[in-house]
Design a protein around this motif. Sequence first.
Motif, PDB file in Angstrom:
ATOM      1  N   ARG A   2       2.686  -8.293  20.480  1.00  0.00           N
ATOM      2  CA  ARG A   2       3.661  -8.087  19.408  1.00  0.00           C
ATOM      3  C   ARG A   2       4.890  -8.954  19.670  1.00  0.00           C
ATOM      4  NH1 ARG A   2       4.987  -1.921  19.492  1.00  0.00           N
ATOM      5  NH2 ARG A   2       4.930  -2.354  21.738  1.00  0.00           N
ATOM      6  N   ALA A   3       5.735  -9.022  18.676  1.00  0.00           N
ATOM      7  CA  ALA A   3       6.979  -9.773  18.830  1.00  0.00           C
ATOM      8  C   ALA A   3       8.117  -9.002  18.173  1.00  0.00           C
ATOM      9  CB  ALA A   3       6.857 -11.157  18.205  1.00  0.00           C
ATOM     10  N   VAL A   4       9.268  -9.057  18.796  1.00  0.00           N
ATOM     11  CA  VAL A   4      10.486  -8.498  18.221  1.00  0.00           C
ATOM     12  C   VAL A   4      11.305  -9.657  17.668  1.00  0.00           C
ATOM     13  CG1 VAL A   4      12.622  -7.248  18.663  1.00  0.00           C
ATOM     14  CG2 VAL A   4      10.505  -6.529  19.779  1.00  0.00           C
ATOM     15  N   CYS A   5      11.646  -9.560  16.419  1.00  0.00           N
ATOM     16  CA  CYS A   5      12.362 -10.652  15.762  1.00  0.00           C
ATOM     17  C   CYS A   5      13.783 -10.226  15.403  1.00  0.00           C
ATOM     18  CB  CYS A   5      11.635 -11.101  14.498  1.00  0.00           C
ATOM     19  SG  CYS A   5      10.012 -11.823  14.802  1.00  0.00           S
ATOM     20  N   THR A   6      14.713 -11.102  15.673  1.00  0.00           N
ATOM     21  CA  THR A   6      16.098 -10.942  15.215  1.00  0.00           C
ATOM     22  C   THR A   6      16.333 -11.963  14.123  1.00  0.00           C
ATOM     23  OG1 THR A   6      16.794 -10.247  17.423  1.00  0.00           O
ATOM     24  CG2 THR A   6      18.514 -10.937  15.892  1.00  0.00           C
ATOM     25  N   ILE A   7      16.731 -11.497  12.957  1.00  0.00           N
ATOM     26  CA  ILE A   7      16.897 -12.384  11.802  1.00  0.00           C
ATOM     27  C   ILE A   7      18.351 -12.329  11.341  1.00  0.00           C
ATOM     28  CG2 ILE A   7      16.158 -12.904   9.444  1.00  0.00           C
ATOM     29  CD1 ILE A   7      13.504 -11.512  10.109  1.00  0.00           C
ATOM     30  N   VAL A   8      18.982 -13.494  11.309  1.00  0.00           N
ATOM     31  CA  VAL A   8      20.384 -13.581  10.894  1.00  0.00           C
ATOM     32  C   VAL A   8      20.469 -14.480   9.663  1.00  0.00           C
ATOM     33  CG1 VAL A   8      22.713 -14.257  11.568  1.00  0.00           C
ATOM     34  CG2 VAL A   8      21.150 -13.300  13.282  1.00  0.00           C
ATOM     35  N   ASP A   9      21.093 -13.967   8.620  1.00  0.00           N
ATOM     36  CA  ASP A   9      21.281 -14.743   7.382  1.00  0.00           C
ATOM     37  C   ASP A   9      22.404 -15.762   7.614  1.00  0.00           C
ATOM     38  OD1 ASP A   9      21.860 -15.722   4.840  1.00  0.00           O
ATOM     39  OD2 ASP A   9      21.454 -13.809   3.858  1.00  0.00           O
TER      40      ASP A   9
END
Length: 227
Positions: free
Chosen positions: A43-50
């Motif tokens: 699995r992967a943990v994603c951090t998404i910043v606009d």
Amino acid sequence: MTQVFDGAAGVATFVAVLDHPSGSRWFHVTARGIAHTTITPERAVCTIVDITDERREQQRHRHDAEHDPLTGLLNRRGARAVMDRVTDTAEGGLLVLVMAGDLDGFKTANDRFGHQVGDQVLTETAARLRQVMPPDASVIRLGGDEFLMLARCAEQSDAERLADAVVADMQRPFQIGDRRIAVSMSLGLITAEASGIESIGTLVDAADRALYEAKSAGRACWVSAGQ
């Protein structure tokens, strides 16, 4: 993301662009792989910043730096990129056209009627050049009443017809308020096969020399370099 799941990298970062009815949006994504019983992550943990606002601000600053604030045309700085692009995108057999233009009688009109009227003449000049030149051409304001046009054409005769059209259109008086301002444009032009161009700057210099020949020949005309 592939780098994370195949074990090549523990962390992957990239910028994703999503189309949206209100305009494209940019996101900075950081993905970290998580593995439990296997070496490669499951699995992967994603951090998404606009980062849309930041990107749009960068684009605005770039646009402002490369465009003339009065006319909206490309300026000298913006011209550098299109000079390379016009040769790179020219298909085999096409000619690259460079035209240097200068307004005749502009200084007299500017001194007589004032800078505000002069600015309106320059703005209208830019609009006329955009209309006459092909849609994929680049129109540049070098400064003052000096302009540069870059385009592609199939034959030398096409370049000459385009020069005729520019000269003819610029001879129409400018209606600025209740004043009719009479100026014209002299042009120097040169064409060359894209495949044989070593430096677009050399063509610009040649077009500029031809422009001064047109000025000496009586103005409101064009001269082709080398002819």
